[in-house]
Design a protein around this motif. Structure first.
Motif, PDB file in Angstrom:
ATOM      1  N   UNK A   1       0.862  -1.185   0.000  1.00 25.33           N
ATOM      2  CA  UNK A   1       0.000   0.000   0.000  1.00 25.33           C
ATOM      3  C   UNK A   1       0.895   1.231   0.000  1.00 25.33           C
ATOM      4  N   UNK A   2       0.825   1.997  -1.099  1.00 28.68           N
ATOM      5  CA  UNK A   2       1.715   3.137  -1.283  1.00 28.68           C
ATOM      6  C   UNK A   2       0.930   4.435  -1.333  1.00 28.68           C
ATOM      7  N   UNK A   3       1.656   5.537  -1.084  1.00 31.17           N
ATOM      8  CA  UNK A   3       1.022   6.857  -1.124  1.00 31.17           C
ATOM      9  C   UNK A   3       2.089   7.896  -1.439  1.00 31.17           C
ATOM     10  N   UNK A   4       1.763   8.818  -2.363  1.00 33.67           N
ATOM     11  CA  UNK A   4       2.697   9.870  -2.732  1.00 33.67           C
ATOM     12  C   UNK A   4       2.958  10.779  -1.530  1.00 33.67           C
ATOM     13  N   UNK A   5       4.093  11.476  -1.576  1.00 31.50           N
ATOM     14  CA  UNK A   5       4.410  12.414  -0.500  1.00 31.50           C
ATOM     15  C   UNK A   5       3.596  13.693  -0.601  1.00 31.50           C
ATOM     16  N   UNK A   6       2.980  13.960  -1.765  1.00 26.97           N
ATOM     17  CA  UNK A   6       2.164  15.156  -1.961  1.00 26.97           C
ATOM     18  C   UNK A   6       1.091  14.848  -2.996  1.00 26.97           C
ATOM     19  N   UNK A   7      -0.052  15.609  -2.989  1.00 26.83           N
ATOM     20  CA  UNK A   7      -1.106  15.374  -3.984  1.00 26.83           C
ATOM     21  C   UNK A   7      -0.610  15.618  -5.410  1.00 26.83           C
ATOM     22  N   UNK A   8      -1.195  14.899  -6.364  1.00 24.00           N
ATOM     23  CA  UNK A   8      -0.864  15.052  -7.778  1.00 24.00           C
ATOM     24  C   UNK A   8      -2.160  15.096  -8.590  1.00 24.00           C
ATOM     25  N   UNK A   9      -2.027  15.418  -9.905  1.00 25.06           N
ATOM     26  CA  UNK A   9      -3.196  15.553 -10.775  1.00 25.06           C
ATOM     27  C   UNK A   9      -3.614  14.193 -11.327  1.00 25.06           C
ATOM     28  N   UNK A  10      -4.927  13.964 -11.317  1.00 24.10           N
ATOM     29  CA  UNK A  10      -5.504  12.751 -11.885  1.00 24.10           C
ATOM     30  C   UNK A  10      -6.594  13.152 -12.880  1.00 24.10           C
ATOM     31  N   UNK A  11      -6.672  12.426 -13.991  1.00 20.05           N
ATOM     32  CA  UNK A  11      -7.723  12.623 -14.985  1.00 20.05           C
ATOM     33  C   UNK A  11      -8.306  11.257 -15.336  1.00 20.05           C
ATOM     34  N   UNK A  12      -9.529  11.213 -15.885  1.00 22.57           N
ATOM     35  CA  UNK A  12     -10.053   9.924 -16.344  1.00 22.57           C
ATOM     36  C   UNK A  12      -9.112   9.279 -17.361  1.00 22.57           C
ATOM     37  N   UNK A  13      -8.922   8.003 -17.256  1.00 24.15           N
ATOM     38  CA  UNK A  13      -7.990   7.305 -18.146  1.00 24.15           C
ATOM     39  C   UNK A  13      -8.341   7.515 -19.612  1.00 24.15           C
ATOM     40  N   UNK A  14      -9.639   7.562 -19.941  1.00 23.85           N
ATOM     41  CA  UNK A  14     -10.046   7.742 -21.338  1.00 23.85           C
ATOM     42  C   UNK A  14      -9.834   9.174 -21.824  1.00 23.85           C
ATOM     43  N   UNK A  15      -9.439  10.101 -20.928  1.00 22.53           N
ATOM     44  CA  UNK A  15      -9.152  11.476 -21.342  1.00 22.53           C
ATOM     45  C   UNK A  15      -7.730  11.634 -21.873  1.00 22.53           C
ATOM     46  N   UNK A  16      -6.962  10.584 -21.798  1.00 25.69           N
ATOM     47  CA  UNK A  16      -5.568  10.651 -22.259  1.00 25.69           C
ATOM     48  C   UNK A  16      -5.520  10.259 -23.729  1.00 25.69           C
ATOM     49  N   UNK A  17      -4.869  11.099 -24.515  1.00 29.06           N
ATOM     50  CA  UNK A  17      -4.781  10.895 -25.966  1.00 29.06           C
ATOM     51  C   UNK A  17      -3.396  10.366 -26.314  1.00 29.06           C
ATOM     52  N   UNK A  18      -3.356   9.170 -26.880  1.00 25.34           N
ATOM     53  CA  UNK A  18      -2.105   8.548 -27.298  1.00 25.34           C
ATOM     54  C   UNK A  18      -1.918   8.779 -28.795  1.00 25.34           C
ATOM     55  N   UNK A  19      -0.833   9.449 -29.178  1.00 25.12           N
ATOM     56  CA  UNK A  19      -0.544   9.704 -30.586  1.00 25.12           C
ATOM     57  C   UNK A  19       0.881   9.292 -30.894  1.00 25.12           C
ATOM     58  N   UNK A  20       1.214   9.332 -32.167  1.00 22.04           N
ATOM     59  CA  UNK A  20       2.583   8.986 -32.561  1.00 22.04           C
ATOM     60  C   UNK A  20       3.587  10.004 -32.050  1.00 22.04           C
ATOM     61  N   UNK A  21       3.147  11.238 -31.850  1.00 22.18           N
ATOM     62  CA  UNK A  21       4.058  12.287 -31.387  1.00 22.18           C
ATOM     63  C   UNK A  21       4.159  12.363 -29.872  1.00 22.18           C
TER      64      UNK A  21
END
Length: 368
Positions: free
Chosen positions: A289-309
């Motif tokens: 069970x792990x936890x970051x030392x500070x909060x970070x940004x999270x977005x829905x997984x389907x909001x991430x765009x994978x492109x060749x670039x």
């Protein structure tokens, strides 16, 4: 005819220019007809700044807390062996005895030399003390004679100390003929028999010994989780030899450095093993069970765009679409951690597409 030809040469280019200009106008009209998706049809969501506790599963290895091969410090023949594979031994227990007659002779010779030098030192000391007593009478002993006697005494003392050290070395070398256990454990291997010649250059260990009442659980943590390690982490693990049973161990050591070979950080957990239920050397499946030392940004997984670039999210702020390059982190409840030029007020497109262009989006005008 000449006039007609001249008109023909002038007329054809003009017609061609007209055709080109018309086609250009049509293309420009077609380009202007390209429509961008209206702003009101974009489905957006806010970026979340959170610091969740997440769980990962990684392989680990159980090792004896202490494990070593035992070699002979001095050259000699094995005279007696007192243990075998599987023998449980305690620290300091005698495992084997070697014999080397020449070493005993060296010790006796050094002991005799020590005795001689000690006698010489005592004689020189007595001679100096007598001269010192005689020198109390003025003019009875010359100063140079007293200094010479003192120098002889000091030289004899140094010779005696050197001889004493040599005797101590011989005695210590004789102690190496007795092979003892460096710690309590179990004999894993016995490689030689009585009569075998052993020594520092033989390359063959007499025994292998391992501690089994306490083990080390070693885990290679992937690089992206390295900043989520905190003191007090508890590892829950299972082993194939005892299916269905869960074990726990607390973090004891952390290398704190990413290995260049496998891009991971090594964690080590001390595992008490009363009754030797667990076996050193077996593999384990470890839950952390792990936890970051500070909060970070999270977005829905389907909001991430994978492109060749690269990898991007598309933000939509003030009717403006922007493509922001990001790096992915951990995944948590259908959300993915992202790192990039983002802020907590950004909104991202839920279903980004490469067809959506960046820039200001104009809302449709209402009919009067």
């Amino acid at each position: 005819m000449k006039i007609i030809n001249k008109i023909k040469y002038i007329f054809i280019p003009v017609v061609l220019l007209g055709v080109i200009s018309c086609s250009g106008e049509k293309e420009s009209k077609n380009e202007t007809k390209k429509t961008v998706q209206p702003a009101r049809s974009f489905v957006t969501t806010e970026i979340k700044l959170i610091n969740p506790t997440y769980q990962i599963s990684v392989p680990g290895e159980l090792k004896p807390y202490e494990s070593v091969q035992i070699f002979a410090k001095v050259a000699g023949f094995i005279k007696k062996i007192y243990v075998d594979r599987g023998s449980v031994v305690t620290k300091g227990q005698l495992l084997a005895v070697l014999e080397a007659p020449e070493m005993n002779q060296d010790y006796l010779s050094d002991k005799s030399s020590q005795q001689k030098t000690y006698t010489d030192y005592l004689y020189a000391k007595q001679a100096f003390e007598r001269l010192q007593d005689a020198a109390s009478t003025k003019g009875a002993v010359a100063d140079i004679e007293l200094d010479r006697a003192k120098s002889i005494m000091q030289s004899s003392k140094a010779t005696y100390e050197a001889s004493k050290a040599g005797t101590g070395r011989s005695s210590q070398m004789n102690q190496y003929l007795r092979i003892t256990a460096p710690f309590s454990g179990v004999i894993m291997d016995r490689n030689l028999s009585v009569g075998a010649l052993v020594g520092p250059n033989s390359g063959m260990a007499l025994f292998s010994i391992a501690q089994k009442n306490k083990l080390r659980l070693t885990v290679s943590l992937p690089e992206k989780h390295a900043s989520s390690v905190n003191e007090g982490i508890v590892a829950q693990f299972t082993v194939n030899s005892i299916p269905g049973k869960n074990f726990e161990a607390h973090l004891s050591r952390n290398s704190g450095v990413i290995s260049q070979e496998n891009r991971s950080m090594t964690l080590e957990f001390d595992v008490p093993n009363p009754g030797t239920v667990l076996k050193g050397g077996e593999y384990a499946q470890v839950q952390l069970n792990l936890k970051r030392s500070a909060p970070t940004f999270f977005v829905p997984t389907k909001s991430i765009l994978q492109t060749q670039s690269g990898t991007f999210v598309m933000t939509f702020n003030d009717n403006t679409v922007s493509r922001v390059a990001v790096k992915e982190g951990i995944t948590y409840e259908k959300m993915t951690e992202v790192f990039g030029a983002l802020s907590g007020h950004d909104k991202v497109l839920v279903k980004p597409s490469e067809e959506i262009e960046e820039g200001k989006i104009s809302t449709p005008k209402k009919n009067k």
